[in-house]
Design a protein around this motif. Structure first.
Motif, PDB file in Angstrom:
ATOM      1  N   ARG B 132       0.823  -1.209   0.000  1.00  0.00           N
ATOM      2  CA  ARG B 132       0.000   0.000   0.000  1.00  0.00           C
ATOM      3  C   ARG B 132       0.859   1.261   0.000  1.00  0.00           C
ATOM      4  O   ARG B 132       0.441   2.315  -0.473  1.00  0.00           O
ATOM      5  N   LYS B 133       2.085   1.155   0.535  1.00  0.00           N
ATOM      6  CA  LYS B 133       2.996   2.310   0.476  1.00  0.00           C
ATOM      7  C   LYS B 133       3.417   2.573  -0.978  1.00  0.00           C
ATOM      8  O   LYS B 133       3.478   3.721  -1.422  1.00  0.00           O
ATOM      9  N   VAL B 134       3.723   1.491  -1.696  1.00  0.00           N
ATOM     10  CA  VAL B 134       4.085   1.642  -3.108  1.00  0.00           C
ATOM     11  C   VAL B 134       2.880   2.174  -3.889  1.00  0.00           C
ATOM     12  O   VAL B 134       3.009   3.073  -4.735  1.00  0.00           O
ATOM     13  N   LEU B 135       1.707   1.621  -3.574  1.00  0.00           N
ATOM     14  CA  LEU B 135       0.481   2.107  -4.219  1.00  0.00           C
ATOM     15  C   LEU B 135       0.310   3.607  -3.966  1.00  0.00           C
ATOM     16  O   LEU B 135      -0.025   4.376  -4.882  1.00  0.00           O
ATOM     17  N   GLU B 136       0.579   4.013  -2.736  1.00  0.00           N
ATOM     18  CA  GLU B 136       0.430   5.440  -2.373  1.00  0.00           C
ATOM     19  C   GLU B 136       1.345   6.320  -3.229  1.00  0.00           C
ATOM     20  O   GLU B 136       0.886   7.316  -3.809  1.00  0.00           O
ATOM     21  N   VAL B 137       2.614   5.953  -3.329  1.00  0.00           N
ATOM     22  CA  VAL B 137       3.534   6.837  -4.055  1.00  0.00           C
ATOM     23  C   VAL B 137       3.192   6.879  -5.549  1.00  0.00           C
ATOM     24  O   VAL B 137       3.297   7.930  -6.186  1.00  0.00           O
ATOM     25  N   ILE B 138       2.761   5.736  -6.086  1.00  0.00           N
ATOM     26  CA  ILE B 138       2.428   5.727  -7.516  1.00  0.00           C
ATOM     27  C   ILE B 138       1.147   6.523  -7.775  1.00  0.00           C
ATOM     28  O   ILE B 138       1.034   7.248  -8.763  1.00  0.00           O
ATOM     29  N   CYS B 139       0.204   6.426  -6.851  1.00  0.00           N
ATOM     30  CA  CYS B 139      -1.045   7.196  -7.028  1.00  0.00           C
ATOM     31  C   CYS B 139      -0.815   8.695  -6.835  1.00  0.00           C
ATOM     32  O   CYS B 139      -1.536   9.518  -7.410  1.00  0.00           O
ATOM     33  N   GLU B 140       0.186   9.056  -6.029  1.00  0.00           N
ATOM     34  CA  GLU B 140       0.549  10.480  -5.929  1.00  0.00           C
ATOM     35  C   GLU B 140       0.979  11.002  -7.310  1.00  0.00           C
ATOM     36  O   GLU B 140       0.663  12.136  -7.683  1.00  0.00           O
TER      37      GLU B 140
END
Lengths: 117, 277
Positions: B132-140
């Protein structure tokens, strides 16, 4: 006597488990802003939220610092069901927003510094 | 005929895509022939898609000729299906399909990243929290493109390298670029590199009256812990953060938008704690 807090379920309001869009953040902002205006206690429930990014949170929460002090926000706004993975994102926003609104000149000087490199 | 040289995840690879754009950007009402005979890093389909859509918008048609080896991967990642080729079943299961998203499709994009990228078999050691951290940065990044670039579409593509324990993921847009965006905000022309430098500073945002500007900082932090790399290409500017070293360069030509190119190590997330920012 302290009033019963109002619980706002974020997922219900934005109809998604993904807190990404500024438009969705604006919906939360308007509800919380109204409550703080009336000095009502508000709890944001992040139940089942899988993703929270700063673009959403700056609009939902960061913007509040334009009209309310950190003390007021801390007094009247709290959160539950908040996944610990979101803590850095939350802190980034609530620490950055008061600086943004209290010292806009700083951002202009940051620009100047880069320009003069 | 445009012969595309080797396209890897580096300055030269992007420069070759910019050359393709520069050589054809003033062409109208033509068939543009493109020959892909050399190595093509599959995730670079995203910026190639931007270039080809930009050329198509000049009412050109695009004909792609491709070697068998390059064809295999570009059919498996669905890129070539936009240019008359069939989609090929990805028996190796290493591609994250080339996909175009509208700016308002952020939630579909998040689904795509989570299901196609992060739930992949090559990531057995990735905890749910880290996914979810990787998801967060990519969605940013998606959010940045959606909010700032005025692009029609946001392009994404990725590729796993199970033997190397890495995956590459690229997100691109055909928007106004960081230089134009920051210049408009400042009210004066600045160059691409200064604009990228400014955008990388935590808290710097061109949004009016709403704070922001944290996405790239969060990404950079994750890249640092993961020993991966990130590259930003926008207009004529190139930025790379790799091994804690930052590199800035200019291109002779201009990319018609912005690209963020990421490489993550799938065997090196152990060092990343969720309490790290």
């Amino acid at each position: 006597m302290k009033q019963e807090p109002i619980i706002i379920n974020v997922q219900n309001i934005i109809n998604s488990q993904f807190c990404i869009d500024a438009e969705d953040g604006q919906k939360i902002y308007e509800m919380v802003h109204k409550a703080l205006d009336e000095k009502k206690y508000v709890i944001l429930s992040f139940k089942d939220i899988k993703l929270l990014i700063t673009a959403f949170l700056n609009t939902a929460i960061g913007q509040l610092y334009k009209d309310f002090s950190s003390d007021e926000i801390e007094t009247y706004l709290s959160k539950i069901d908040f996944d610990p993975i979101f803590i850095p994102t939350w802190e980034k926003v609530v620490n950055g927003a008061p600086i943004y609104y209290s010292n806009p000149k700083k951002f202009e000087s940051d620009i100047s510094e880069i320009m003069e490199d | 005929m445009n012969n595309l040289p080797i396209i890897q995840n580096n300055y030269i690879g992007f420069n070759n895509l910019i050359d393709l754009y520069t050589n054809n950007k003033n062409t109208y009402f033509e068939n543009i022939e493109i020959n892909i005979r050399n190595f093509f890093a599959a995730n670079m389909s995203a910026p190639l898609g931007v270039v080809l859509d930009k050329l198509t918008s000049n009412i050109n048609s695009i004909n792609i000729h491709v070697s068998e080896k390059a064809k295999d991967i570009l059919q498996r990642n669905c890129f070539l299906s936009n240019y008359g080729y069939e989609i090929k079943y990805d028996k190796n299961d290493t591609t994250i399909p080339y996909t175009r998203f509208s700016r308002n499709e952020s939630k579909n994009f998040a689904d795509y990243v989570y299901n196609k990228l992060l739930s992949h078999n090559s990531m057995p050691n990735l905890s749910e929290g880290l996914k979810r951290k990787v998801l967060e940065v990519i969605c940013e990044l998606f959010s940045n493109a959606s909010l700032h670039s005025k692009t029609s579409y946001i392009y994404a593509c990725g590729q796993y390298y199970p033997n190397l324990n890495q995956f590459d993921f690229t997100i691109a847009d055909m928007g106004i670029g960081i230089r134009e965006n920051v210049s408009a905000f400042m009210g004066k022309d600045i160059d691409s590199i200064k604009a990228i430098q400014w955008a990388l500073v935590d808290g710097n945002t061109t949004k009016k009256s709403v704070p922001g500007g944290y996405g790239l900082g969060i990404l950079k932090n994750l890249i640092t812990y993961n020993n991966g790399f990130m590259q930003i290409v926008s207009d004529d500017g190139f930025y790379e953060f790799n091994n804690n070293r930052e590199t800035y360069k200019n291109f002779m030509g201009k990319f018609p938008g912005t690209v963020v190119n990421l490489q993550f190590r799938t065997n090196d997330f152990a060092s990343y704690s969720l309490t790290n920012e």
